[in-house]
Write an enzyme that holds these catalytic residues in place. Structure first.
Site, PDB file in Angstrom:
ATOM      1  N   GLU A 123       0.860  -1.344  -0.032  1.00 26.51           N
ATOM      2  CA  GLU A 123       0.087  -0.032  -0.108  1.00 26.51           C
ATOM      3  C   GLU A 123       1.006   1.209  -0.073  1.00 26.51           C
ATOM      4  OE1 GLU A 123      -3.731   0.801   1.814  1.00 26.51           O
ATOM      5  OE2 GLU A 123      -3.254  -1.006   3.284  1.00 26.51           O
ATOM      6  N   GLY A 143      -9.042   3.428   6.764  1.00 27.39           N
ATOM      7  CA  GLY A 143      -9.986   3.252   8.025  1.00 27.39           C
ATOM      8  C   GLY A 143      -9.250   2.469   9.190  1.00 27.39           C
ATOM      9  N   ALA A 144      -8.299   1.466   8.704  1.00 21.65           N
ATOM     10  CA  ALA A 144      -7.860   0.527   9.511  1.00 21.65           C
ATOM     11  C   ALA A 144      -6.162   0.826   9.765  1.00 21.65           C
ATOM     12  CB  ALA A 144      -8.076  -0.793   9.318  1.00 21.65           C
ATOM     13  N   SER A 145      -5.471   1.257   8.800  1.00 20.08           N
ATOM     14  CA  SER A 145      -4.247   1.471   8.840  1.00 20.08           C
ATOM     15  C   SER A 145      -3.687   2.705   8.198  1.00 20.08           C
ATOM     16  CB  SER A 145      -3.503   0.313   8.162  1.00 20.08           C
ATOM     17  OG  SER A 145      -3.743   0.455   6.653  1.00 20.08           O
ATOM     18  N   THR A 146      -2.535   3.189   8.564  1.00 18.98           N
ATOM     19  CA  THR A 146      -1.971   4.403   8.017  1.00 18.98           C
ATOM     20  C   THR A 146      -0.576   4.046   7.396  1.00 18.98           C
ATOM     21  OG1 THR A 146      -1.506   6.901   8.279  1.00 18.98           O
ATOM     22  CG2 THR A 146      -0.952   5.211  10.262  1.00 18.98           C
ATOM     23  N   GLN A 147      -0.065   4.630   6.294  1.00 18.42           N
ATOM     24  CA  GLN A 147       1.189   4.601   5.891  1.00 18.42           C
ATOM     25  C   GLN A 147       1.974   5.942   5.676  1.00 18.42           C
ATOM     26  OE1 GLN A 147      -1.184   1.571   5.622  1.00 18.42           O
ATOM     27  NE2 GLN A 147      -1.840   2.711   4.060  1.00 18.42           N
TER      28      GLN A 147
END
Length: 496
Positions: A160, A199-203
């Site tokens: 991602e 919604g569930a992770s950040t990169q």
């Protein structure tokens, strides 16, 4: 009509035959367009994107542009863990649209993919059997349609991050550009970092000059003959939806109210919903009634809300010379950045609806405090029609400010180089298989070899899911107007 009018004449000639100079006109076949379909299966919802590009007769390469899109009703496919067949059935409406949007004669040759992100990664961690069942059900539905189904899989957090970085810089022509002199050249400007808040992770992903102390966070790419060393890390459970769940769980444990919710707002919370997420498992009481409902009210307390948000980050230990948070290695942020998805929606709410400046970190913090001081009546008066998410903007703004400043380590100077942009969805660059290794190699030490979207100077585009960004036509002087395609030579599609 499947023909285009091509005119060949001396540059000074604007009309027809004059003074013995002939104007040559002829018809040539126009390349038939090709199509591709991508289903972006996010944690909160799934979107379908249909892409279209002109086929090049020499090697089938083309320039990808969005043809149409469709939002799948309901939640993300991970929400169908207890009803896997429902995950596949939820896609039917959009797939029926695809049958209409793609010409029938192109159905069999149209690639179809599904890429699932952090929602399915979470499900796969906690219930791999359910995750497999959902993907199996989705695959069964997709194979019932006459398209060229190429697979449904869960993307890693590293994929991602890297895909978003490559796509952002591809669109900004930071890798290669077609000049007015009729030649491709490599711009001498640097690349931009990319930050995604889902919604569930950040990169967070950006180019770095030094080798990473944690090799699992480094990806080396060779694009257009140039080498890039890229730092990337994905934080699972730090996406907006999961952060809100974790803050709710903390509020239930430490307060009899929610300091991030506006005063005058109250709701009933089902404890089973609060603690069913793997992101709140550490906060789950040893014994509780999952069927119990608890009434919770907001208090509009920015200071307590900040304390609640700060509890999401740990800075107590770092096994490297420097870390972001939770013991994760991160070099100092460098260069300009594009921040999209929930980063954009949060900042846009502060700017557009609240009318607050957010050009500096100090202004962003003040804006977060301002929103957190609002009562429910005041927010409803300022932002009518936004009640579904209105109570959560205080927590969201406080989290974004804390993540950027304390988590990632942006100071005022670095924050001045962050541009907030809206995300469209997953894009697709088709027609991979025979790229030249020297131009498209990419390795992720510590993760084995895996192909990332390498773009060779004269090679086919690799078959990978890439994130496309919706970038506005008017931009700062440093970012000119953008489109979803590279510039063309006058007489043929761009080759990348």
């Amino acid at each position: 009509c499947s023909y285009q009018l091509c005119i060949c004449a001396p540059p000074i000639l604007l009309g027809w035959q004059t003074g013995g100079t002939q104007l040559h006109v002829w018809l040539t076949p126009f390349p038939s367009p090709q199509y591709g379909i991508v289903l972006d299966a996010g944690s909160s919802h799934t979107s379908m994107f249909i892409y279209k590009w002109p086929a090049d007769k020499e090697n089938d390469t083309g320039i990808v542009g969005q043809h149409s899109s469709c939002d799948v009703p309901g939640g993300g496919i991970s929400s169908y863990a207890d009803n896997p067949s429902g995950a596949g059935q939820s896609l039917v409406g959009c797939l029926e649209q695809a049958l209409r949007d793609v010409p029938k004669e192109r159905h069999a040759g149209t690639p179809l993919y599904l890429g699932a992100t952090a929602g399915m990664r979470l499900l796969n961690l906690t219930n791999p059997e359910a995750s497999t069942s959902v993907l199996t059900a989705v695959t069964h539905t997709l194979t019932q349609y006459p398209f060229d189904f190429r697979g449904a899989r869960i993307l890693s957090g590293q994929e991602e991050g890297v895909f978003g970085w490559v796509t952002a810089n591809y669109l900004l022509e930071n890798f290669i550009k077609y000049g007015w002199v009729g030649r491709w050249f490599r711009p001498r400007k640097g690349t931009l970092g990319a930050m995604d808040l889902g919604g569930a992770s950040t990169q967070i992903t950006f180019e770095t000059t030094s080798p990473a102390e944690d090799r699992a966070s480094e990806v080396q790419l060779r694009l257009y003959g140039q080498h890039y060393r890229v730092y990337t890390h994905s934080f699972l459970c730090y996406g907006r939806d999961q952060v809100l769940q974790r803050l709710l769980a903390s509020a239930l444990q430490t307060h009899s109210f929610h300091p991030c919710w506006p005063r005058g707002f109250s709701t009933h919370v089902l404890l089973g919903d609060v603690y069913q997420s793997p992101c709140t498992v550490a906060q789950r009481p040893q014994t509780f009634n999952s069927s119990a409902w608890v009434s919770l009210s907001g208090s509009s307390d920015p200071h307590l809300c900040r304390d609640l948000v700060s509890g999401l980050f740990s800075f107590s230990s770092c096994p490297f010379s420097r870390c972001s948070f939770n013991g994760v290695f991160q070099p100092p942020v460098a260069g300009n950045f594009i921040a999209f998805s929930a980063f954009f929606y949060t900042v846009d709410f502060l700017r557009t609806f609240m009318g607050l400046p957010v050009a500096t970190l100090q202004q962003l913090e003040a804006a977060a405090v301002n929103v957190c001081n609002q009562t429910w009546a005041q927010l409803q008066a300022r932002v009518p029609g936004q009640q579904a998410h209105l109570a959560d903007y205080c927590a969201g703004a406080m989290f974004v400010q804390q993540l950027l400043s304390r988590g990632y380590g942006f100071d005022e100077r670095a924050f001045g180089g962050v541009i907030f942009q809206k995300k469209v969805g997953w894009g697709l660059m088709f027609n991979m298989p025979k790229s030249r290794p020297t131009d498209t190699e990419a390795a992720a030490p510590g993760h084995g070899g895996w192909a990332v979207p390498g773009i060779g100077s004269c090679a086919h585009l690799p078959l990978q899911l890439l994130r496309l960004l919706e970038l506005p036509r008017r931009e700062a002087d440093s970012l000119r107007a953008l489109s979803v395609r590279l510039p063309r030579k006058p007489s043929q599609p761009a080759k990348v």
